[in-house]
Motif scaffolding. Structure first.
Motif, short mmCIF file in Angstrom:
data_model
loop_
_atom_site.label_atom_id
_atom_site.label_comp_id
_atom_site.label_asym_id
_atom_site.label_seq_id
_atom_site.Cartn_x
_atom_site.Cartn_y
_atom_site.Cartn_z
N UNK A 136 0.83 -1.21 0.00
CA UNK A 136 0.00 0.00 0.00
C UNK A 136 0.86 1.25 0.00
N UNK A 137 0.33 2.34 -0.57
CA UNK A 137 0.98 3.65 -0.56
C UNK A 137 2.34 3.63 -1.25
N UNK A 138 2.38 3.08 -2.43
CA UNK A 138 3.64 3.00 -3.19
C UNK A 138 3.42 3.41 -4.65
N UNK A 139 4.48 3.88 -5.27
CA UNK A 139 4.52 4.06 -6.72
C UNK A 139 5.76 3.31 -7.20
N UNK A 140 5.57 2.47 -8.23
CA UNK A 140 6.69 1.70 -8.74
C UNK A 140 6.75 1.79 -10.25
N UNK A 141 7.92 2.14 -10.77
CA UNK A 141 8.15 2.25 -12.20
C UNK A 141 9.34 1.36 -12.57
N UNK A 142 9.76 1.42 -13.82
CA UNK A 142 10.94 0.68 -14.26
C UNK A 142 10.60 -0.52 -15.12
N UNK A 143 11.53 -0.85 -16.01
CA UNK A 143 11.33 -1.99 -16.90
C UNK A 143 10.89 -1.57 -18.28
N UNK A 144 11.14 -2.46 -19.23
CA UNK A 144 10.83 -2.14 -20.63
C UNK A 144 9.90 -3.14 -21.30
N UNK A 145 9.59 -4.26 -20.62
CA UNK A 145 8.71 -5.27 -21.21
C UNK A 145 8.32 -6.27 -20.13
N UNK A 359 5.45 21.35 -26.89
CA UNK A 359 6.34 20.77 -27.91
C UNK A 359 6.30 19.25 -27.87
N UNK A 360 6.35 18.69 -26.66
CA UNK A 360 6.34 17.24 -26.53
C UNK A 360 5.00 16.67 -26.97
N UNK A 361 3.91 17.32 -26.58
CA UNK A 361 2.56 16.85 -26.93
C UNK A 361 2.39 16.79 -28.43
N UNK A 362 2.93 17.76 -29.15
CA UNK A 362 2.82 17.76 -30.61
C UNK A 362 3.45 16.51 -31.21
N UNK A 363 4.58 16.10 -30.69
CA UNK A 363 5.24 14.88 -31.19
C UNK A 363 4.39 13.64 -30.91
N UNK A 364 3.83 13.56 -29.71
CA UNK A 364 3.01 12.40 -29.35
C UNK A 364 1.73 12.38 -30.15
N UNK A 365 1.12 13.53 -30.35
CA UNK A 365 -0.14 13.62 -31.08
C UNK A 365 0.02 13.09 -32.50
N UNK A 366 1.10 13.45 -33.14
CA UNK A 366 1.37 12.98 -34.51
C UNK A 366 1.47 11.46 -34.54
N UNK A 367 2.16 10.89 -33.53
CA UNK A 367 2.34 9.44 -33.46
C UNK A 367 1.02 8.72 -33.16
N UNK A 368 0.24 9.27 -32.23
CA UNK A 368 -0.96 8.56 -31.76
C UNK A 368 -2.09 8.56 -32.77
N UNK A 369 -2.06 9.48 -33.74
CA UNK A 369 -3.13 9.54 -34.75
C UNK A 369 -3.28 8.20 -35.46
N UNK A 370 -2.18 7.52 -35.71
CA UNK A 370 -2.22 6.30 -36.51
C UNK A 370 -2.59 5.06 -35.71
N UNK A 371 -2.31 5.03 -34.40
CA UNK A 371 -2.64 3.86 -33.61
C UNK A 371 -2.86 4.25 -32.16
N UNK A 372 -4.05 4.71 -31.86
CA UNK A 372 -4.35 5.19 -30.52
C UNK A 372 -4.38 4.08 -29.48
N UNK A 373 -4.47 2.83 -29.93
CA UNK A 373 -4.52 1.71 -29.00
C UNK A 373 -3.14 1.25 -28.55
N UNK A 374 -2.09 1.73 -29.20
CA UNK A 374 -0.75 1.23 -28.90
C UNK A 374 0.03 2.25 -28.08
N UNK A 375 -0.46 2.57 -26.90
CA UNK A 375 0.21 3.53 -26.02
C UNK A 375 1.65 3.10 -25.72
N UNK A 381 8.69 3.78 -28.73
CA UNK A 381 9.27 4.02 -30.04
C UNK A 381 9.75 5.44 -30.26
N UNK A 382 9.62 6.31 -29.26
CA UNK A 382 10.06 7.69 -29.41
C UNK A 382 11.58 7.77 -29.55
#
Length: 409
Positions: A136-145, A359-375, A381-382
């Protein structure tokens, strides 16, 4: 049991092998339950008007399951237990005996084995929890797959309640500004071990099995280990804090990370919605991060109230404790008096992403237009320069809050 709703779900195409054993609350909106590949096994209980079930969800395969106001993304599998006010972003698997309470977020492919308890817990993609865990009360990140993921070993516990009876104890493994890019080294917490919150652990760190981590490790790629504590019996003064500055600092860093994550959910996650169900899922994500922020602010305020009492006890003891401890209390209390204004300003600042965020959002928006399901695929892939741009934007949000308290960023 709402027989009418069960019949309506069957008519829609939801797979319910034994309808007489399934309970649907009157408040549940069956329009928020997809018929595509959804199975409700015996003992499934659905409660709450917010409950959302997206395609491919399977509930109660191993034992009865109770769902209360949870939002389940595509391919979620909850095999048994109790789940309340939690968002599962998709392809999550949770073993039987789960006890997951309000304010949790499991991002894509985050998983847990059997008998795991969570509350106010945020797991980034791929994070895996073993069995018999209280986290409980944790945030955990890390890993690539799924093959290169952060993991918590079985029989691990996060100690989130102190002898002074406060919960200003949230701990963070990895961080938000780099962790969201899904390109960092995993964190491994060895089984039959624990964390004494609040602490932070850097990416790439490993804790030895059976070891209790009591201090932050902010250097990456470290092996954390140690022996058992020596037997001792020393005087303890209930209600007196010996290291209030450390507790305060760790809480500020944690909350600043949550604000950065709030920006990510508000400005980036919304680009990855493709229908009304996915929009509802992201809305739930945004709602839960606000719940997490308010919980941590509440616990920090409660800590402040107890710190006032601690200071008074120190003053009553006079020279026995010395003036240095009182001075530390005063410094922390002064900073805590500014907390409300600082956090209000942080909320105001997040109304817009700012120039760096735009600036960052513009890059992501261009990418997500083609496949919104592949977050996951799009974020991973950035180009490195774009990932760094996004991390810099989020770290700026964290640093503004940390700096406002006069802490070193």
């Amino acid at each position: 049991m709402n027989i009418k709703k069960i019949k309506a779900l069957l008519k829609k195409g939801v797979n319910i092998p034994n309808p007489s054993t399934v309970f649907i609350g009157d408040e549940v909106d069956i329009e928020r339950i997809s018929p595509d590949g959804v199975t409700l096994f015996s003992g499934t209980k659905l409660l709450g008007a917010k409950t959302l079930i997206m395609p491919g969800t399977v509930l109660g395969y191993e034992m009865p399951v109770t769902i209360e106001n949870c939002l389940m993304g595509p391919g979620t599998k909850l095999n048994g237990g109790y789940f309340q006010d939690t968002v599962f972003m998709g392809d999550n698997v949770f073993g039987s005996g789960g006890h997951v309470r309000k304010g949790c977020i499991l991002e894509e492919q985050a998983n847990a084995a059997h008998t795991v308890g969570l509350k106010q817990t945020i797991l980034f993609p791929f994070v895996t929890l073993g069995s018999l865990i209280n986290f409980c009360d944790c945030l955990m990140a890390g890993g690539t797959s799924r093959k290169d993921h952060s993991e918590v070993g079985s029989s691990f516990i996060h100690f989130n309640y102190t002898p002074n009876q406060d919960k200003a104890t949230a701990s963070m493994m990895g961080n938000v500004h780099q962790g969201v890019m899904l390109n960092q080294r995993p964190v491994f917490l060895g089984g039959q071990g624990g964390l004494v919150g609040p602490i932070r652990i850097a990416f790439g760190c490993i804790s030895a099995a059976g070891f209790i981590i009591r201090n932050s490790e902010l250097r990456c790629n470290r092996l954390i280990m140690g022996g058992t504590m020596r037997s001792a019996s020393i005087q303890w003064c209930p209600g007196i804090y010996t290291r209030p500055d450390r507790i305060f600092t760790e809480n500020v860093f944690y909350i600043s990370g949550l604000y950065a994550l709030k920006a990510w959910y508000r400005f980036i996650r919304t680009l990855f919605t493709w229908d009304w169900m996915s929009q509802a899922l992201v809305s739930g994500l945004q709602e839960n991060i606000d719940i997490c922020i308010q919980e941590r602010i509440k616990r920090l305020n409660e800590f402040g109230n107890k710190l006032e009492a601690s200071k008074m006890m120190l003053l009553q003891r006079g020279k026995e404790q010395g003036s240095q401890a009182v001075a530390v209390h005063d410094t922390v209390l002064e900073k805590l008096s500014q907390a409300s204004a600082i956090f209000d300003q942080a909320d105001y600042d997040l109304k817009t992403p700012g120039p760096d965020g735009e600036k960052f959002i513009q890059h992501i928006d261009i990418q997500s237009i083609h496949n919104k399901k592949d977050y996951v695929g799009i974020i991973q892939g950035l180009d490195e320069s774009i990932s760094i741009m996004g991390s810099t934007w989020l770290k700026g949000i964290e640093d503004r809050i940390i700096g406002a308290f006069g802490l070193e960023v």
